[in-house]
Design a protein around this motif. Structure first.
Motif, PDB file in Angstrom:
ATOM      1  N   ALA A 249       0.855  -1.184   0.000  1.00 32.54           N
ATOM      2  CA  ALA A 249       0.000   0.000   0.000  1.00 32.54           C
ATOM      3  C   ALA A 249       0.893   1.236   0.000  1.00 32.54           C
ATOM      4  N   ARG A 250       0.375   2.314  -0.582  1.00 35.64           N
ATOM      5  CA  ARG A 250       1.188   3.515  -0.724  1.00 35.64           C
ATOM      6  C   ARG A 250       1.116   4.377   0.526  1.00 35.64           C
ATOM      7  N   TRP A 251       1.900   3.995   1.532  1.00 42.68           N
ATOM      8  CA  TRP A 251       1.991   4.820   2.747  1.00 42.68           C
ATOM      9  C   TRP A 251       2.698   6.128   2.383  1.00 42.68           C
ATOM     10  N   ARG A 252       3.701   6.003   1.513  1.00 39.37           N
ATOM     11  CA  ARG A 252       4.409   7.153   0.979  1.00 39.37           C
ATOM     12  C   ARG A 252       4.175   7.166  -0.531  1.00 39.37           C
ATOM     13  N   GLU A 253       3.893   8.337  -1.094  1.00 43.03           N
ATOM     14  CA  GLU A 253       3.607   8.415  -2.523  1.00 43.03           C
ATOM     15  C   GLU A 253       4.893   8.200  -3.327  1.00 43.03           C
ATOM     16  N   PRO A 254       4.805   7.495  -4.468  1.00 43.91           N
ATOM     17  CA  PRO A 254       6.019   7.262  -5.267  1.00 43.91           C
ATOM     18  C   PRO A 254       6.449   8.529  -6.007  1.00 43.91           C
TER      19      PRO A 254
ATOM     20  N   PHE B  49       8.235  19.979  -2.102  1.00 45.54           N
ATOM     21  CA  PHE B  49       9.447  19.899  -1.280  1.00 45.54           C
ATOM     22  C   PHE B  49       9.096  19.451   0.146  1.00 45.54           C
ATOM     23  N   ILE B  50       8.037  20.052   0.691  1.00 45.09           N
ATOM     24  CA  ILE B  50       7.637  19.693   2.065  1.00 45.09           C
ATOM     25  C   ILE B  50       7.257  18.216   2.135  1.00 45.09           C
ATOM     26  N   LYS B  51       6.534  17.744   1.125  1.00 38.18           N
ATOM     27  CA  LYS B  51       6.117  16.329   1.133  1.00 38.18           C
ATOM     28  C   LYS B  51       7.337  15.402   1.088  1.00 38.18           C
ATOM     29  N   ILE B  52       8.342  15.783   0.330  1.00 34.84           N
ATOM     30  CA  ILE B  52       9.552  14.945   0.260  1.00 34.84           C
ATOM     31  C   ILE B  52      10.259  14.962   1.620  1.00 34.84           C
ATOM     32  N   ALA B  53      10.443  16.160   2.167  1.00 41.09           N
ATOM     33  CA  ALA B  53      11.178  16.269   3.435  1.00 41.09           C
ATOM     34  C   ALA B  53      10.422  15.628   4.588  1.00 41.09           C
ATOM     35  N   ALA B  54       9.088  15.605   4.488  1.00 37.93           N
ATOM     36  CA  ALA B  54       8.278  15.027   5.571  1.00 37.93           C
ATOM     37  C   ALA B  54       7.986  13.542   5.340  1.00 37.93           C
ATOM     38  N   THR B  55       8.726  12.913   4.454  1.00 39.73           N
ATOM     39  CA  THR B  55       8.657  11.469   4.160  1.00 39.73           C
ATOM     40  C   THR B  55       7.335  11.033   3.536  1.00 39.73           C
ATOM     41  N   LEU B  56       6.641  11.960   2.888  1.00 40.11           N
ATOM     42  CA  LEU B  56       5.367  11.598   2.253  1.00 40.11           C
ATOM     43  C   LEU B  56       5.541  11.256   0.782  1.00 40.11           C
TER      44      LEU B  56
END
Lengths: 254, 306
Positions: A249-254, B49-56
């Motif tokens: 599942a995509r917990w983190r987006e690719p 950028f925020i999403k990358i830094a916040a591990t999303l």
């Protein structure tokens, strides 16, 4: 976070996403009752008392399987509409805690309906403690399977409107078409194996076997009648969907 | 010591926006305890950028390290150190602000006593005590936003990502939130916030970065950004001049019946005297961050179009 902390996190998610809404909006329970009890009502009117027993088992499993649809819709709504899954991703909460917490909250919604169905089942097919424990086990495995599937699907879409029909389609295929409300032996011989493509069939067959409902109604091929086959199928599907939900599942987006 | 280091970070989205580079080779460092603002137009790349830094979100290229941990390879080490107000996030509608803050703290692992204390403190600081027991669904949009921001600030996480935290709030509420954000920074949290309110960025940030088209155009203080214009004074004229006339003194913007001129201090005396002779009303003030931002990003747009 330790395992105890992760379990506590799941408990809190269940409390604020399941128990509090249920307490504040009891009408939500009626929504869970409506469809399976409507099916049961029709069956009571049009079928024999013997087939009605299958209907009650079907009602229990339908209710449990639709926790998966609830999970799908809730998780998608929280992720896409309220952006709330993000606050759990950007936190020490592990995906498994979130999935478990959300799944428990879906179960909380269905508990009153399940209790009523089990009460009706006890009236039409009296059973002992061992059977009760076995039924609870089947319900829990089915719940884990359905909610894992619901979560998994929820992470792959970007629009809520895309998800609504998918949920209805997937969970209707799992809960309405397969032999849950009727005996699998009613499916024409030679095609009975097809029903086992839906993992919910394993739950139904196992529950019926535990209750002694499908005696004398042999399926073909013969190995489809083996309760161990049903148990293996149900456990296998639950492990497969559970692992897929946790790892794919995509917990983190690719 | 830097709390965040971004090294050549790029992000190309797949799917609907296939081929679109949302971030291009972004290098950035944010010192520990800094209140850092990210400015940019819609779609500039701030949230990416925020999403990358916040591990999303996973970057296409490059690396972001938060307190020394790689956000892609070590998310389990990063996540306990961060908290995030998502862009356009809304709180759980059936919970009250008090339940919302408390339950989120408990989910993150805070003890009952600590969660209770921090909940009451933040509700008080954010001006939410009057509605603390009202379900969020009965609150206005601004109040709901405050409840969500309170939830995240109550975590006292070492790194706070605030993506447009004051969106939809009235000016009083915004100032209340600014104070709580400042307090979080004083306590040692590093804060990365995005905002479209340039006064907010100016009031709050120790440093800021301007991003456009996925590239960082400027990084430094708000004061220095204003100085980069080379024009430190703003004159607003109501009548008496044409924009062509004023253009030789600096940058001109027209706004309804007024002309705004950004110019140097040396020009102020002669221009105000000319205005008085012509009977024109003139207002003199310092260049604002908004004008510096428009100038900087405007140049970027012109260069791109050229």
């Amino acid at each position: 976070m330790s395992i105890a902390s992760q379990l506590r996190a799941a408990g809190h998610i269940c409390y604020f996403n399941g128990i509090i809404p249920l307490w504040r909006s009891p009408l939500l329970i009626a929504a869970v009752f409506l469809t399976p009890f409507s099916f049961l009502f029709f069956l009571r009117v049009i079928s024999t008392p013997e087939l009605f027993k299958f209907g009650v088992v079907g009602g229990i499993l339908f209710t449990v399987l639709f926790t998966g649809n609830g999970m799908l819709n809730d998780c998608a709504y929280l992720r896409l509409e309220r952006q709330l899954q993000q606050i759990f991703v950007a936190s020490p909460v592990r995906p498994l805690s979130y999935i478990l917490g959300m799944a428990l909250s879906e179960l909380a919604f269905t508990l009153p309906a399940l209790a009523l169905f089990l009460g009706i089942l006890f009236v039409v097919v009296p059973f002992g403690a061992a059977v009760f424990v076995a039924l609870v086990g089947i319900v829990l495995l089915t719940w884990l399977m359905a909610t894992s599937l619901g979560f998994l699907i929820s992470t792959f879409f970007r629009q809520l409107r895309e998800i609504w029909p998918i949920g209805t389609l997937v969970f209707s295929l799992l809960a309405v078409l397969p032999p849950l409300f009727y005996p699998a032996s009613r499916i024409p011989s030679g095609f009975q194996w097809v029903a086992f493509l839906a993992p919910s069939t394993f739950s139904a067959q196992l529950a019926e076997a535990v209750l002694g409902l499908n005696q004398g109604s042999a399926l073909s091929p013969a190995w489809l009648n083996d309760p161990w086959f049903d148990l293996a199928g149900l456990v296998g599907a639950t492990v497969l969907f559970g692992a897929t939900a946790v790892y794919l599942a995509r917990w983190r987006e690719p | 010591m830097d709390a965040l280091i971004a090294d050549h970070v790029s992000k190309r989205y797949s799917g609907g926006d296939r081929g679109k580079l949302a971030l291009q080779d972004v290098d950035l460092s944010i010192p520990k305890g800094c209140l850092f603002a990210f400015l940019g137009r819609n779609g500039a790349g701030k949230t990416t950028f925020i999403k990358i830094a916040a591990t999303l979100l996973v970057p296409t290229h490059g690396e972001v390290r938060l307190f020394g941990h790689d956000v892609v390879r070590e998310p389990e080490r990063v996540r306990p150190l961060i908290a995030l107000v998502p862009q356009e996030g809304k709180p759980f509608y059936h919970l009250t602000p008090r339940e919302h803050v408390y339950e989120y703290l408990r989910v993150r692992g805070a003890t009952r006593e600590s969660a209770l204390t921090r909940t009451e403190e933040i509700l008080h600081a954010m001006g939410l005590m009057g509605v603390a027991n009202e379900p969020n669904l009965r609150l206005s949009g601004g109040m709901q936003q405050r409840a969500l921001v309170a939830t995240i600030l109550a975590t006292e996480a070492p790194f706070l990502f605030l993506d447009e935290p004051t969106l939809g709030m009235d000016p009083f509420a915004r100032r209340q939130v600014w104070e709580v954000i400042r307090r979080a920074a004083r306590k040692g949290s590093t804060v990365l916030l995005t905002t479209h309110y340039l006064d907010e960025a100016e009031q709050l940030s120790d440093e800021l970065a301007v991003i456009d088209g996925g590239k960082v155009l400027y990084r430094g203080t708000a004061e220095k950004l204003k100085l980069t214009l080379g024009r430190e004074v703003r004159l607003q004229f109501s009548g008496g001049f044409t924009s062509e006339e004023l253009r030789e003194f600096g940058r001109v913007f027209s706004d309804r019946n007024r002309l705004t001129l950004l110019t140097t201090r040396a020009q102020v005396r002669s221009l105000t005297e000319m205005a008085l002779e012509r009977g024109s009303e003139v207002v003199v003030g310092p260049v604002t961050l908004e004008e510096a931002f428009l100038e900087l990003v405007g140049k970027g747009i012109e260069e791109d179009e050229a």
